[in-house]
Scaffold this active site. Structure first.
Site, PDB file in Angstrom:
ATOM      1  NE  ARG A  72      11.674 -11.740   0.607  1.00 43.55           N
ATOM      2  CZ  ARG A  72      11.484 -12.048   1.888  1.00 43.55           C
ATOM      3  NH1 ARG A  72      12.511 -12.242   2.680  1.00 43.55           N
ATOM      4  NH2 ARG A  72      10.264 -12.163   2.379  1.00 43.55           N
ATOM      5  CB  THR A 125      11.672 -13.808  11.182  1.00 43.03           C
ATOM      6  OG1 THR A 125      10.596 -14.519  10.548  1.00 43.03           O
ATOM      7  CG2 THR A 125      12.325 -14.731  12.180  1.00 43.03           C
ATOM      8  CG  ASP A 127       8.284 -16.801   9.148  1.00 47.23           C
ATOM      9  OD1 ASP A 127       7.120 -16.365   9.170  1.00 47.23           O
ATOM     10  OD2 ASP A 127       8.967 -16.863   8.122  1.00 47.23           O
ATOM     11  CG  MET A 169       2.685 -14.980   6.201  1.00 47.24           C
ATOM     12  SD  MET A 169       3.630 -13.452   6.195  1.00 47.24           S
ATOM     13  CE  MET A 169       3.136 -12.767   4.610  1.00 47.24           C
ATOM     14  N   GLY A 170       4.362 -18.716   7.290  1.00 48.44           N
ATOM     15  CA  GLY A 170       5.231 -19.775   7.830  1.00 48.44           C
ATOM     16  C   GLY A 170       5.624 -20.699   6.694  1.00 48.44           C
ATOM     17  CD  GLU A 222       3.756 -18.343   3.832  1.00 46.98           C
ATOM     18  OE1 GLU A 222       3.198 -17.653   2.980  1.00 46.98           O
ATOM     19  OE2 GLU A 222       4.738 -17.951   4.504  1.00 46.98           O
ATOM     20  NE  ARG A 275       6.190  -9.150   6.030  1.00 42.03           N
ATOM     21  CZ  ARG A 275       6.706  -9.480   4.848  1.00 42.03           C
ATOM     22  NH1 ARG A 275       6.893 -10.756   4.536  1.00 42.03           N
ATOM     23  NH2 ARG A 275       7.033  -8.574   3.978  1.00 42.03           N
TER      24      ARG A 275
HETATM   25  O1  F6P Z   1       9.883 -14.604   6.484  1.00 34.24           O
HETATM   26  C1  F6P Z   1       8.829 -13.807   6.809  1.00 34.24           C
HETATM   27  C2  F6P Z   1       7.702 -13.988   5.831  1.00 34.24           C
HETATM   28  O2  F6P Z   1       6.677 -13.152   6.286  1.00 34.24           O
HETATM   29  C3  F6P Z   1       7.222 -15.407   5.614  1.00 34.24           C
HETATM   30  O3  F6P Z   1       6.379 -15.884   6.613  1.00 34.24           O
HETATM   31  C4  F6P Z   1       6.547 -15.290   4.284  1.00 34.24           C
HETATM   32  O4  F6P Z   1       6.497 -16.515   3.602  1.00 34.24           O
HETATM   33  C5  F6P Z   1       7.414 -14.334   3.559  1.00 34.24           C
HETATM   34  O5  F6P Z   1       8.048 -13.546   4.528  1.00 34.24           O
HETATM   35  C6  F6P Z   1       6.669 -13.481   2.575  1.00 34.24           C
HETATM   36  O6  F6P Z   1       7.563 -12.654   1.933  1.00 34.24           O
HETATM   37  P1  F6P Z   1       7.187 -11.557   0.850  1.00 34.24           P
HETATM   38  O7  F6P Z   1       6.598 -10.412   1.581  1.00 34.24           O
HETATM   39  O8  F6P Z   1       8.478 -11.211   0.212  1.00 34.24           O
HETATM   40  O9  F6P Z   1       6.213 -12.192  -0.065  1.00 34.24           O
END
Ligand code: F6P
Length: 341
Positions: A72, A125, A127, A169-170, A222, A275
């Site tokens: 990111r 994504t 999501d 997730m979400g 979440e 993921r």
């Molecule tokens: O945007 C995708 C996602 O998997 C979300 O569902 C989740 O909240 C976030 O990324 C988690 O991100 P990280 O792996 O940076 O904690």
């Protein structure tokens, strides 16, 4: 043509399938050159890249994650990239950049495009919350993983007469909770889009127990929040990427249900299991199609656009249109789900 490709934001099953498709179409279809930037926009800013040829992308279709790495980008570095957008393209000699990413990445892509970089975006994504595309790849895999988890949790919940609270997730959109909850036959679904009443869940479990079904599975996103006054649950702080830090609704809700019901309630946080790993066939196909269309768009000079699925067709839509709002779950989708709780 020389094409740059990068993957940014949270990873997602299908990223490698896009990279593979871009390289195949560009090299064999057009005689292009492709370079991959490492770790998202950081690779572009810091000059970390490598050439991608057919051997480099061989055997990656079914592999989860991304061979290019991902990260990111902090807002400060994003501004730096936007300021130098046109020079950056010149520095690497790229005629097009294909960033593959979610809402944050596509917003960055839009900024870079407006600042003069020739960009064709590819949305990803788990999501499924990007507007302008009916689906994103990764979502089908995440729903499949979460559904299997719910199926498995049901049998152990029934054996032990327990309530299971499965957190999926979400952050802002509850698509994974909605679809895995429906596919797995969860007895309650809590979405970020609609604050839920804990008392409704308590009643649902009590009614099930009263008719002899002495277990229940509740699927909670979440980002779901209890309605005000329904349970003690504040709002989390915002981290350096602009994301709310969650306080673990799965754990908190399970504890609250156990307290109110006097029945054992266990939280299960699926987290990054959703993921990781191999993409489903659906996601491999969608990712491959997006990669092909992104290269074609670059050759047409369709910059400032991204690939999108509309029905069964892949079309190009302006990045500006895609990142103005998130695609959240409409209320009537919840009505369909509730009728079979
Ligand atoms: O945007 C995708 C996602 O998997 C979300 O569902 C989740 O909240 C976030 O990324 C988690 O991100 P990280 O792996 O940076 O904690």
């Amino acid at each position: 043509m020389r094409i740059g490709v990068l993957t940014a934001g949270g990873d997602c099953p299908g990223l490698n399938a896009v990279i593979r498709s871009v390289v195949h179409r560009a090299l064999t279809g057009h005689g292009d050159e492709v370079i991959g930037f490492e770790d998202g926009f950081k690779g572009l800013l810091d000059g970390h890249h490598r050439p991608l040829d057919l051997n480099e992308v061989s055997g990656i279709l079914a592999r989860g994650g991304t061979i290019l790495g991902s990260s990111r980008l902090e807002r400060r570095r994003l501004a730096e990239a936007a300021e130098n957008a046109a020079e950056l393209a010149g520095k690497y000699g790229i005629d097009a950049l294909i960033p593959i990413g979610g809402e944050g990445t596509l917003t960055a892509a839009r900024l870079l495009s407006e600042a003069g970089m020739p960009i064709v975006g590819v949305p990803k994504t788990i999501d499924n919350d990007i507007s302008s595309t009916d689906r994103t790849f990764g979502f089908d895999t995440a729903v499949t993983v979460a559904t299997e988890a719910i199926d498995r949790l049901k049998t152990t919940a029934e054996s032990h007469q327990r309530v299971m609270v499965v957190e999926v997730m979400g952050r802002h959109a509850g698509w994974i909770a909605l679809e895995s909850g429906m596919a797995g036959g969860a007895h309650g679904i809590c979405l970020p889009e609609r604050h839920f009443e804990v008392e409704d869940l308590v009643k649902m479990v009590q009614e099930r127990f009263a008719r002899g079904k002495k277990f229940a599975v509740i699927c909670v996103a979440e980002g779901a929040h209890p309605a005000e006054g329904s349970m003690d649950y504040g709002k989390g702080e915002i981290d350096q990427y602009g994301h709310e830090r969650f306080q673990g609704i799965g754990n908190r809700l399970a504890a609250e249900l156990e307290r109110r019901l006097g029945t054992e309630a266990r939280p299960v946080i699926l987290g990054h299991v959703q993921r990781g790993g191999t993409p489903t066939a659906y996601d491999r196909v969608l990712a491959t199609r997006f990669g092909w269309h992104a290269v074609e768009a670059a050759h047409r000079g369709d910059f400032g656009m991204m690939t999108a699925l509309r029905g069964t067709e892949v079309v190009m839509v302006p990045l500006a249109e895609a990142v103005t709002r998130l695609k959240t779950v409409p209320g009537d989708r919840m009505l369909e789900a509730e009728s079979v709780f």
